[in-house]
Design a protein around this motif. Structure first.
Motif, mmCIF file in Angstrom:
data_model
loop_
_atom_site.group_PDB
_atom_site.id
_atom_site.type_symbol
_atom_site.label_atom_id
_atom_site.label_comp_id
_atom_site.label_asym_id
_atom_site.label_seq_id
_atom_site.Cartn_x
_atom_site.Cartn_y
_atom_site.Cartn_z
ATOM 1 N N GLU A 42 0.836 -1.203 0.000
ATOM 2 C CA GLU A 42 0.000 0.000 0.000
ATOM 3 C C GLU A 42 0.870 1.253 0.000
ATOM 4 O OE1 GLU A 42 -3.538 2.074 2.703
ATOM 5 O OE2 GLU A 42 -2.666 0.157 3.346
ATOM 6 N N LEU A 43 1.930 1.243 0.803
ATOM 7 C CA LEU A 43 2.857 2.372 0.824
ATOM 8 C C LEU A 43 3.513 2.531 -0.545
ATOM 9 C CD1 LEU A 43 4.478 4.601 2.314
ATOM 10 C CD2 LEU A 43 6.083 2.803 2.994
ATOM 11 N N ALA A 44 3.922 1.419 -1.164
ATOM 12 C CA ALA A 44 4.533 1.476 -2.491
ATOM 13 C C ALA A 44 3.568 2.095 -3.498
ATOM 14 C CB ALA A 44 4.959 0.081 -2.940
ATOM 15 N N ASP A 45 2.290 1.708 -3.425
ATOM 16 C CA ASP A 45 1.279 2.281 -4.324
ATOM 17 C C ASP A 45 1.121 3.780 -4.093
ATOM 18 O OD1 ASP A 45 0.823 -0.254 -5.391
ATOM 19 O OD2 ASP A 45 -1.027 -0.593 -4.242
ATOM 20 N N ASP A 46 1.110 4.204 -2.828
ATOM 21 C CA ASP A 46 0.971 5.632 -2.518
ATOM 22 C C ASP A 46 2.197 6.422 -2.968
ATOM 23 O OD1 ASP A 46 -1.558 5.193 -1.494
ATOM 24 O OD2 ASP A 46 -0.910 5.215 0.613
ATOM 25 N N LEU A 47 3.371 5.841 -2.821
ATOM 26 C CA LEU A 47 4.591 6.504 -3.299
ATOM 27 C C LEU A 47 4.530 6.690 -4.817
ATOM 28 C CD1 LEU A 47 7.225 4.694 -1.082
ATOM 29 C CD2 LEU A 47 6.733 7.152 -1.051
ATOM 30 N N LYS A 48 4.132 5.656 -5.522
ATOM 31 C CA LYS A 48 4.009 5.749 -6.976
ATOM 32 C C LYS A 48 2.969 6.806 -7.351
ATOM 33 C CE LYS A 48 3.009 3.047 -11.164
ATOM 34 N NZ LYS A 48 2.825 4.235 -11.911
ATOM 35 N N LEU A 49 1.851 6.804 -6.651
ATOM 36 C CA LEU A 49 0.803 7.785 -6.919
ATOM 37 C C LEU A 49 1.331 9.212 -6.777
ATOM 38 C CD1 LEU A 49 -2.259 8.264 -7.461
ATOM 39 C CD2 LEU A 49 -2.570 8.203 -4.979
ATOM 40 N N MET A 50 2.054 9.474 -5.705
ATOM 41 C CA MET A 50 2.574 10.829 -5.478
ATOM 42 C C MET A 50 3.657 11.197 -6.490
ATOM 43 S SD MET A 50 0.723 12.199 -3.187
ATOM 44 C CE MET A 50 1.647 13.716 -2.966
ATOM 45 N N ILE A 51 4.547 10.268 -6.800
ATOM 46 C CA ILE A 51 5.600 10.545 -7.783
ATOM 47 C C ILE A 51 4.981 10.823 -9.148
ATOM 48 C CG2 ILE A 51 7.541 9.503 -9.044
ATOM 49 C CD1 ILE A 51 8.200 8.021 -6.333
ATOM 50 N N ASP A 52 4.019 9.998 -9.551
ATOM 51 C CA ASP A 52 3.344 10.210 -10.836
ATOM 52 C C ASP A 52 2.580 11.531 -10.852
ATOM 53 O OD1 ASP A 52 4.344 7.748 -11.633
ATOM 54 O OD2 ASP A 52 2.410 6.702 -11.491
ATOM 55 N N TRP A 53 1.897 11.842 -9.739
ATOM 56 C CA TRP A 53 1.141 13.093 -9.672
ATOM 57 C C TRP A 53 2.073 14.301 -9.812
ATOM 58 C CZ3 TRP A 53 1.517 16.819 -5.713
ATOM 59 C CH2 TRP A 53 0.654 17.913 -5.889
ATOM 60 N N ILE A 54 3.212 14.266 -9.131
ATOM 61 C CA ILE A 54 4.148 15.399 -9.220
ATOM 62 C C ILE A 54 4.632 15.572 -10.655
ATOM 63 C CG2 ILE A 54 6.442 16.227 -8.544
ATOM 64 C CD1 ILE A 54 5.867 15.014 -5.748
ATOM 65 N N GLY A 55 4.960 14.459 -11.319
ATOM 66 C CA GLY A 55 5.391 14.551 -12.713
ATOM 67 C C GLY A 55 4.313 15.136 -13.606
ATOM 68 N N GLU A 56 3.076 14.699 -13.398
ATOM 69 C CA GLU A 56 1.955 15.216 -14.192
ATOM 70 C C GLU A 56 1.712 16.691 -13.873
ATOM 71 O OE1 GLU A 56 -1.838 16.680 -15.026
ATOM 72 O OE2 GLU A 56 -1.430 16.031 -12.981
ATOM 73 N N PHE A 57 1.757 17.051 -12.595
ATOM 74 C CA PHE A 57 1.514 18.443 -12.216
ATOM 75 C C PHE A 57 2.600 19.350 -12.794
ATOM 76 C CE2 PHE A 57 1.463 22.289 -9.794
ATOM 77 C CZ PHE A 57 0.114 22.526 -9.561
ATOM 78 N N ASP A 58 3.858 18.908 -12.720
ATOM 79 C CA ASP A 58 4.955 19.708 -13.245
ATOM 80 C C ASP A 58 4.784 19.963 -14.746
ATOM 81 O OD1 ASP A 58 6.157 19.994 -10.775
ATOM 82 O OD2 ASP A 58 7.691 18.470 -11.134
ATOM 83 N N LYS A 59 4.345 18.947 -15.500
ATOM 84 C CA LYS A 59 4.106 19.124 -16.932
ATOM 85 C C LYS A 59 2.972 20.124 -17.164
ATOM 86 C CE LYS A 59 5.596 14.557 -18.374
ATOM 87 N NZ LYS A 59 5.142 13.215 -18.730
ATOM 88 N N ARG A 60 1.914 19.983 -16.385
ATOM 89 C CA ARG A 60 0.769 20.888 -16.513
ATOM 90 C C ARG A 60 1.172 22.322 -16.159
ATOM 91 N NH1 ARG A 60 -3.327 20.432 -12.152
ATOM 92 N NH2 ARG A 60 -2.562 18.323 -12.072
ATOM 93 N N ALA A 61 1.958 22.463 -15.105
ATOM 94 C CA ALA A 61 2.365 23.807 -14.672
ATOM 95 C C ALA A 61 3.305 24.472 -15.667
ATOM 96 C CB ALA A 61 3.027 23.725 -13.293
ATOM 97 N N ALA A 62 4.081 23.665 -16.395
ATOM 98 C CA ALA A 62 5.015 24.221 -17.376
ATOM 99 C C ALA A 62 4.328 24.645 -18.673
ATOM 100 C CB ALA A 62 6.107 23.194 -17.687
ATOM 101 N N ALA A 63 3.118 24.118 -18.886
ATOM 102 C CA ALA A 63 2.403 24.423 -20.141
ATOM 103 C C ALA A 63 1.865 25.828 -20.176
ATOM 104 C CB ALA A 63 1.257 23.432 -20.321
#
Length: 188
Positions: free
Chosen positions: A167-188
């Protein structure tokens, strides 16, 4: 050591000064100063122990990756060995996870616009506010709520069981993926 009655954290003041020096160097064509943070901690009676896995001063994506890449494997080993130290290590990882979620608000969602213990407001980052969606807020709220249970005393009616390693591994992946997606969105 920086002193004064500003109420600001001395490390935050030093980081502000370094950021300003880097901007000046970039505009003037000079060499940019670099930073290296070394975290020291106390372990029992030992003082000044270097903590190479301190994630609290990291950019959140790097901190979450350190938890995933270093601490998850240690948790799995403790669990597989039936070591009673597992609970304490999991609580420590959950605490670091929660702090990284908080830092995600400051560093990712707000792009450093405002930060705890920093007296300056980076108004040039105000455009980052327009990139925040309700889904971002829900995710951060869910993660803060979930991982705060282990930091604060809870009522007996609230489930405060530690998450499992998967569960922790899933949450870590979720947060890492979200940050990557947010950073792309914020750069647009």
């Amino acid at each position: 050591m920086v002193s004064g009655s500003t109420g600001a954290n001395p490390l935050a003041l030093l980081e502000d000064a370094l950021d300003k020096a880097n901007k000046n160097a970039a505009t003037m064509g000079g060499a940019s100063p670099t930073r290296a943070l070394i975290s020291l901690r106390r372990l029992g009676t030992l003082v000044g122990v270097v903590d190479t896995l301190d994630v609290r001063r990291e950019r959140p994506d790097k901190g979450f990756a350190k938890l995933r890449d270093h601490r998850l494997s240690a948790l799995r080993k403790l669990l597989d060995a039936g070591d009673v130290g597992y609970d304490n290590e999991m609580k420590a990882v959950c605490s670091d996870f929660r702090i990284l979620v908080e830092r995600s608000v400051e560093k990712v969602m707000l792009s450093g616009l405002i930060e705890r213990f920093r007296r300056s407001v980076q108004t040039q980052q105000i455009r980052s506010l327009a990139k925040i969606t309700p889904d971002d807020c829900v995710l951060v709220d869910q993660m803060m709520t979930k991982y705060s249970r282990f930091e604060h005393s809870q009522s007996d009616e609230i489930d405060a069981d530690l998450p499992g390693v998967d569960e922790l591994a899933d949450d870590l992946k979720l947060m890492i993926d979200w940050i990557g997606e947010f950073d792309k969105r914020a750069a647009a």
